[in-house]
Design a protein around this motif. Structure first.
Motif, mmCIF file in Angstrom:
data_model
loop_
_atom_site.group_PDB
_atom_site.id
_atom_site.type_symbol
_atom_site.label_atom_id
_atom_site.label_comp_id
_atom_site.label_asym_id
_atom_site.label_seq_id
_atom_site.Cartn_x
_atom_site.Cartn_y
_atom_site.Cartn_z
ATOM 1 N N PHE A 104 0.846 -1.205 0.000
ATOM 2 C CA PHE A 104 0.000 0.000 0.000
ATOM 3 C C PHE A 104 0.879 1.252 0.000
ATOM 4 O O PHE A 104 2.053 1.214 0.368
ATOM 5 C CB PHE A 104 -0.940 0.007 1.211
ATOM 6 N N VAL A 105 0.286 2.352 -0.438
ATOM 7 C CA VAL A 105 0.947 3.666 -0.399
ATOM 8 C C VAL A 105 0.117 4.558 0.519
ATOM 9 O O VAL A 105 -1.119 4.555 0.457
ATOM 10 C CB VAL A 105 0.991 4.310 -1.810
ATOM 11 N N TYR A 106 0.785 5.312 1.388
ATOM 12 C CA TYR A 106 0.098 6.231 2.293
ATOM 13 C C TYR A 106 0.176 7.649 1.728
ATOM 14 O O TYR A 106 1.256 8.162 1.475
ATOM 15 C CB TYR A 106 0.750 6.166 3.675
ATOM 16 N N SER A 107 -1.009 8.264 1.496
ATOM 17 C CA SER A 107 -1.068 9.620 0.921
ATOM 18 C C SER A 107 -1.876 10.560 1.809
ATOM 19 O O SER A 107 -3.097 10.636 1.686
ATOM 20 C CB SER A 107 -1.723 9.580 -0.468
ATOM 21 N N PRO A 108 -1.197 11.270 2.719
ATOM 22 C CA PRO A 108 -1.930 12.289 3.477
ATOM 23 C C PRO A 108 -2.163 13.519 2.592
ATOM 24 O O PRO A 108 -1.290 13.896 1.801
ATOM 25 C CB PRO A 108 -0.984 12.626 4.638
ATOM 26 N N ILE A 109 -3.350 14.117 2.709
ATOM 27 C CA ILE A 109 -3.658 15.351 1.969
ATOM 28 C C ILE A 109 -3.756 16.499 2.967
ATOM 29 O O ILE A 109 -4.424 16.380 3.999
ATOM 30 C CB ILE A 109 -5.013 15.250 1.221
ATOM 31 N N ASP A 110 -3.110 17.616 2.652
ATOM 32 C CA ASP A 110 -3.277 18.813 3.480
ATOM 33 C C ASP A 110 -3.038 20.038 2.607
ATOM 34 O O ASP A 110 -2.272 19.981 1.652
ATOM 35 C CB ASP A 110 -2.312 18.817 4.676
ATOM 36 N N ILE A 111 -3.701 21.124 2.973
ATOM 37 C CA ILE A 111 -3.540 22.371 2.229
ATOM 38 C C ILE A 111 -2.159 22.970 2.497
ATOM 39 O O ILE A 111 -1.605 23.699 1.698
ATOM 40 C CB ILE A 111 -4.689 23.368 2.581
ATOM 41 N N SER A 112 -1.570 22.627 3.673
ATOM 42 C CA SER A 112 -0.295 23.218 4.084
ATOM 43 C C SER A 112 0.877 22.277 3.819
ATOM 44 O O SER A 112 0.922 21.169 4.360
ATOM 45 C CB SER A 112 -0.347 23.563 5.579
ATOM 46 N N GLN A 113 1.834 22.742 3.018
ATOM 47 C CA GLN A 113 3.013 21.927 2.715
ATOM 48 C C GLN A 113 3.866 21.714 3.965
ATOM 49 O O GLN A 113 4.427 20.638 4.170
ATOM 50 C CB GLN A 113 3.856 22.599 1.614
ATOM 51 N N ALA A 126 8.765 6.807 12.714
ATOM 52 C CA ALA A 126 8.066 5.706 13.397
ATOM 53 C C ALA A 126 7.959 4.460 12.520
ATOM 54 O O ALA A 126 8.022 3.335 13.004
ATOM 55 C CB ALA A 126 6.668 6.168 13.818
ATOM 56 N N VAL A 127 7.776 4.668 11.210
ATOM 57 C CA VAL A 127 7.575 3.543 10.276
ATOM 58 C C VAL A 127 8.526 3.733 9.079
ATOM 59 O O VAL A 127 8.106 4.178 8.000
ATOM 60 C CB VAL A 127 6.102 3.481 9.792
ATOM 61 N N PRO A 128 9.812 3.375 9.248
ATOM 62 C CA PRO A 128 10.823 3.709 8.224
ATOM 63 C C PRO A 128 10.582 3.077 6.855
ATOM 64 O O PRO A 128 10.962 3.657 5.836
ATOM 65 C CB PRO A 128 12.128 3.192 8.832
ATOM 66 N N ASN A 129 9.929 1.922 6.794
ATOM 67 C CA ASN A 129 9.762 1.244 5.490
ATOM 68 C C ASN A 129 8.488 1.627 4.747
ATOM 69 O O ASN A 129 8.109 0.986 3.769
ATOM 70 C CB ASN A 129 9.788 -0.282 5.676
ATOM 71 N N LEU A 130 7.831 2.656 5.223
ATOM 72 C CA LEU A 130 6.552 3.069 4.642
ATOM 73 C C LEU A 130 6.734 3.727 3.275
ATOM 74 O O LEU A 130 7.637 4.534 3.071
ATOM 75 C CB LEU A 130 5.882 4.062 5.599
ATOM 76 N N LYS A 131 5.839 3.397 2.340
ATOM 77 C CA LYS A 131 5.795 4.118 1.051
ATOM 78 C C LYS A 131 4.834 5.292 1.249
ATOM 79 O O LYS A 131 3.631 5.072 1.480
ATOM 80 C CB LYS A 131 5.277 3.209 -0.069
ATOM 81 N N ILE A 132 5.373 6.497 1.170
ATOM 82 C CA ILE A 132 4.533 7.674 1.445
ATOM 83 C C ILE A 132 4.574 8.641 0.259
ATOM 84 O O ILE A 132 5.627 8.864 -0.335
ATOM 85 C CB ILE A 132 4.958 8.363 2.777
ATOM 86 N N ASP A 133 3.405 9.167 -0.074
ATOM 87 C CA ASP A 133 3.288 10.083 -1.210
ATOM 88 C C ASP A 133 2.330 11.196 -0.782
ATOM 89 O O ASP A 133 1.110 11.067 -0.894
ATOM 90 C CB ASP A 133 2.745 9.301 -2.427
ATOM 91 N N CYS A 134 2.888 12.294 -0.212
ATOM 92 C CA CYS A 134 2.063 13.392 0.305
ATOM 93 C C CYS A 134 1.439 14.181 -0.846
ATOM 94 O O CYS A 134 2.049 14.349 -1.897
ATOM 95 C CB CYS A 134 2.917 14.345 1.136
ATOM 96 N N ILE A 135 0.207 14.664 -0.612
ATOM 97 C CA ILE A 135 -0.478 15.450 -1.636
ATOM 98 C C ILE A 135 -0.882 16.792 -1.028
ATOM 99 O O ILE A 135 -1.672 16.842 -0.087
ATOM 100 C CB ILE A 135 -1.740 14.714 -2.171
ATOM 101 N N GLN A 136 -0.303 17.876 -1.569
ATOM 102 C CA GLN A 136 -0.618 19.199 -1.058
ATOM 103 C C GLN A 136 -1.796 19.762 -1.851
ATOM 104 O O GLN A 136 -1.794 19.741 -3.075
ATOM 105 C CB GLN A 136 0.619 20.098 -1.192
#
Length: 321
Positions: A104-113, A126-136
């Motif tokens: 899975f990919v984790y994508s948090p969305i927030d208006i603030s970069q 906390a979770v070093p092996n996480l695939k993360i793709d932030c969306i501003q």
């Protein structure tokens, strides 16, 4: 030389517009400056404030079942979070999902970069092996873009009881719009604070230490700082109410005396009568029937409810029809 305040025009406009309503209001989104954040952290640790503990119990005790439900028959998914905050509860789920080898990919969305940068740093620690793709960006715009490149199932996380701050009608319409930006089979995992003993609800917004009172009054102090106003916070009392029929909790700041407050930075004067109230916040509580109606209205079917052991709170999993 006189010190002049640089005015945030949006803040000034929102505050004045709200105070010109009948009855007078203040926008609750402005609770959260640095001092507001500090006070809210304190609120979450209070004995009376059951919400955070109840939801933390849900994610900790049901994480294996939650993962199974998110996957359904799929091999992978994108976990999209709306308003992640500091991500404390989310980290519990993310850690479990990564440990289970979930794709899975984790994508948090927030208006603030800057919020996203802090979140990414904290989560990866906390979770070093996480695939993360932030969306501003704005929720709906970001979801619409994700949906137009729909490569895998999306699971939306909307934790906390944030939906309750919308009130009933606006909450239903918000969920409807979320649904419009999802594809059939996508999911929403959403927190609702349940109706319960009215005294338990009221105590959460009127704690013995007065932290919630200070949190509300801090909004007046913020207006003093940012719009050079002269609110005297000692001339106000914090007054919350709970209606056990509708499930609405409302908070007010009540003027103890007739007074004038001048906003020097924008040359605005507020007149308050004795015992006149300013509405600051709504926090809706729900029955299971109301949750069912919300899901149906917004175009979802309920897959499963996850509750804490005392049934104070529910994280409800919905599937887009």
């Amino acid at each position: 030389m006189e010190h002049t305040i640089e005015v945030n025009k949006t803040f000034a406009k929102d505050v004045v517009n709200a105070l010109n309503q009948t009855p007078k209001q203040l926008p609750s989104m402005y609770f959260y400056n640095a001092e507001g954040d500090r006070l809210f952290q304190k609120i979450m640790a209070l004995d009376e404030y059951y919400l955070t503990r109840a939801e933390m119990e849900i994610v900790k005790s049901h994480r294996a079942e939650i993962l199974k439900s998110f996957l359904g028959g799929d091999a992978n998914f994108r976990l999209v979070e709306l308003g992640a905050g500091d991500g404390t509860k989310t980290k519990v789920l993310l850690e479990h999902f990564v440990n289970e080898g979930t794709d899975f990919v984790y994508s948090p969305i927030d208006i603030s970069q800057s919020v996203l940068n802090q979140l990414e740093e904290g989560v990866l620690k906390a979770v070093p092996n996480l695939k993360i793709d932030c969306i501003q960006g704005d929720y709906f715009k970001a979801l619409s873009e994700l949906n137009s490149n729909h490569l895998q199932k999306e699971v939306l996380l909307f934790l906390g009881s944030t939906i309750g701050n919308f009130g009933l009608e606006a909450g239903k319409n918000f969920l409807k719009e979320l649904s419009n930006n999802l594809s059939s089979g996508d999911m929403l995992f959403i927190g609702f604070d349940l109706m319960k003993d009215p005294r338990v609800v009221l105590a959460a917004y009127d704690d013995r230490e007065g932290v919630t009172r200070d949190f509300n009054l801090n909004l007046l102090k913020r207006i003093n700082d940012e719009l050079d106003a002269d609110f005297d916070v000692d001339k106000f009392q914090h007054y919350p109410t709970y209606n056990p029929i509708t499930g609405e909790t409302k908070s007010y700041l009540v003027s103890r005396e007739a007074q004038q407050v001048h906003f020097k930075a924008i040359d605005y004067t507020l007149e308050l009568k004795q015992w006149e109230a300013i509405h600051t916040e709504v926090s809706q509580k729900y029955s299971f029937q109301m949750i069912e109606e919300f899901a149906q209205y917004a175009g979802f079917k309920i897959v499963r409810h996850f509750t804490d052991s005392k049934e104070l709170f529910v994280d409800s999993l919905w599937e887009k029809v």
